[in-house]
Design a protein around this motif. Sequence first.
Motif, PDB file in Angstrom:
ATOM      1  N   THR A 192      39.826  62.565  34.890  1.00 24.36           N
ATOM      2  CA  THR A 192      41.217  62.793  34.493  1.00 24.36           C
ATOM      3  C   THR A 192      41.828  61.525  33.904  1.00 24.36           C
ATOM      4  O   THR A 192      43.043  61.417  33.772  1.00 24.36           O
ATOM      5  N   ALA A 193      40.968  60.551  33.540  1.00 22.48           N
ATOM      6  CA  ALA A 193      41.456  59.264  33.067  1.00 22.48           C
ATOM      7  C   ALA A 193      42.234  59.396  31.764  1.00 22.48           C
ATOM      8  O   ALA A 193      41.858  60.159  30.866  1.00 22.48           O
ATOM      9  N   ALA A 194      43.326  58.649  31.662  1.00 27.05           N
ATOM     10  CA  ALA A 194      44.028  58.493  30.396  1.00 27.05           C
ATOM     11  C   ALA A 194      43.265  57.487  29.543  1.00 27.05           C
ATOM     12  O   ALA A 194      42.424  56.735  30.044  1.00 27.05           O
ATOM     13  N   GLY A 195      43.540  57.462  28.233  1.00 24.74           N
ATOM     14  CA  GLY A 195      42.836  56.556  27.340  1.00 24.74           C
ATOM     15  C   GLY A 195      43.777  55.771  26.450  1.00 24.74           C
ATOM     16  O   GLY A 195      44.849  56.269  26.058  1.00 24.74           O
ATOM     17  N   LEU A 196      43.388  54.537  26.124  1.00 21.96           N
ATOM     18  CA  LEU A 196      44.096  53.689  25.174  1.00 21.96           C
ATOM     19  C   LEU A 196      43.064  53.164  24.183  1.00 21.96           C
ATOM     20  O   LEU A 196      41.927  52.855  24.552  1.00 21.96           O
ATOM     21  N   ALA A 197      43.460  53.046  22.906  1.00 22.14           N
ATOM     22  CA  ALA A 197      42.532  52.591  21.868  1.00 22.14           C
ATOM     23  C   ALA A 197      43.058  51.302  21.232  1.00 22.14           C
ATOM     24  O   ALA A 197      44.273  51.123  21.083  1.00 22.14           O
ATOM     25  N   PHE A 198      42.115  50.430  20.831  1.00 22.07           N
ATOM     26  CA  PHE A 198      42.465  49.143  20.237  1.00 22.07           C
ATOM     27  C   PHE A 198      41.602  48.902  19.000  1.00 22.07           C
ATOM     28  O   PHE A 198      40.384  49.058  19.044  1.00 22.07           O
ATOM     29  N   PHE A 199      42.232  48.519  17.904  1.00 21.81           N
ATOM     30  CA  PHE A 199      41.530  48.169  16.668  1.00 21.81           C
ATOM     31  C   PHE A 199      42.456  47.297  15.838  1.00 21.81           C
ATOM     32  O   PHE A 199      43.596  47.022  16.242  1.00 21.81           O
ATOM     33  N   HIS A 200      42.000  46.850  14.682  1.00 19.76           N
ATOM     34  CA  HIS A 200      42.783  45.869  13.918  1.00 19.76           C
ATOM     35  C   HIS A 200      43.644  46.497  12.810  1.00 19.76           C
ATOM     36  O   HIS A 200      44.857  46.299  12.771  1.00 19.76           O
ATOM     37  N   ILE A 201      43.008  47.199  11.901  1.00 23.90           N
ATOM     38  CA  ILE A 201      43.716  47.732  10.726  1.00 23.90           C
ATOM     39  C   ILE A 201      44.402  49.039  11.099  1.00 23.90           C
ATOM     40  O   ILE A 201      43.781  49.936  11.680  1.00 23.90           O
ATOM     41  N   PRO A 202      45.692  49.190  10.774  1.00 21.33           N
ATOM     42  CA  PRO A 202      46.426  50.396  11.195  1.00 21.33           C
ATOM     43  C   PRO A 202      45.928  51.659  10.510  1.00 21.33           C
ATOM     44  O   PRO A 202      45.293  51.622   9.450  1.00 21.33           O
ATOM     45  N   LEU A 203      46.237  52.792  11.118  1.00 20.19           N
ATOM     46  CA  LEU A 203      45.879  54.096  10.573  1.00 20.19           C
ATOM     47  C   LEU A 203      46.789  54.445   9.395  1.00 20.19           C
ATOM     48  O   LEU A 203      47.960  54.053   9.346  1.00 20.19           O
ATOM     49  N   ALA A 204      46.268  55.223   8.467  1.00 21.76           N
ATOM     50  CA  ALA A 204      47.048  55.608   7.285  1.00 21.76           C
ATOM     51  C   ALA A 204      48.307  56.380   7.672  1.00 21.76           C
ATOM     52  O   ALA A 204      49.349  56.275   7.011  1.00 21.76           O
ATOM     53  N   GLU A 205      48.241  57.155   8.742  1.00 24.65           N
ATOM     54  CA  GLU A 205      49.380  57.982   9.151  1.00 24.65           C
ATOM     55  C   GLU A 205      50.592  57.152   9.589  1.00 24.65           C
ATOM     56  O   GLU A 205      51.711  57.679   9.666  1.00 24.65           O
TER      57      GLU A 205
END
Length: 374
Positions: free
Chosen positions: A241-254
Amino acid sequence: MAAEVLRVSVFLVFLVATVRILENLLPPELTSFHRPVPRVKIPADLPLRFRPDGTFKILQVADLHYGTGEGTRCRDVAAGEWASCSDANSTGFLARAIRAERPDLVVFTGDNIFGPSARDAAESLFAAFRPAADARVAWAAVLGNHDHESSLPRPELMPLISLMDRSVSLPDPPGVDGFGNYALRVAGARGSALANSSALRLYFLDSGDRELVAGRRTYGWIKPSQLRWLRAVAAGRRRETAAGLAFFHIPLAEVRGLWGKAIVGEFQEGVACSAVNAGALETMKGMGHVKAAFAGHDHLNDFCGDLGGVMFCYGGGFGYHGYGRPGWARRARVILAELGSAGVARVRTWKHLDDPALTLIDEQVLWEDGASSI
């Protein structure tokens, strides 16, 4: 008998003297006396785990842009600050933020060094990450579009980073594009019902640097193979039931679509994303448990906004050798996950400015179980 003992003693004195003379005359690499003792990585305390009060705190460092140290000048600071401003201001800010917030994990979201200003990539990376290691805090990193522009190519950076003290970064999975794709689990507090379960999942993705598409240069993007890997990782943990967080450098187009929408923070420059969109946002939505994503790259943007079910946040420019704006303080983002009885119940965030008071701004709830984020 006495004469024999005397001869042996003289021989031993002669032997020791000869060894000492050779030690001083020969280059160190030709003697065993100067061979460095192999150094073993100092590991982080694992597994990552929520505190007894049910919280897990992350400090995001976006665009540290470390060069060579005190010889690297700052950009876009007040005229009176320039002469005494260097990379030491960036690492000093990092050390102060760590002392103030006492995070459980520091996440560096790319452009950790500014390659063109870093003569020795390894030396600059060690210096950039040192405040976290010295504070005995676990830390993780992804690559940006400038980290590989020094003396080490992109494929060699993440293996080096994964071997540094207190780093929890992991080697790349086979058959996946990019360098620095991995997932970490955060267990519940000791003695709690979630002590042996993953209460929070952290996903780290390489968004690339620059590429040529149909004859035009564009920024990198999260590729289909990375998204397949991400879905596979999530599918293998469906019972959690874990929640998730994501990390990256270049932002998403949206993120461009957040202009004029309800946000918390400042939208001061265009979104410098890729011309290619492989569907990273839709993948995160489809995973169901990813509540927020965090990026850097655009130093003058520090806002959070809702991308239709997944919150997106910029870290805001952290490092002084990266571009900024005079009078607009460098900043760091803090992310706090809070447990309820069945898992993560809320995710909050705020930012600190690099001023004498480490001023706290823009505190908000990103996600709350059964509640709206903005």
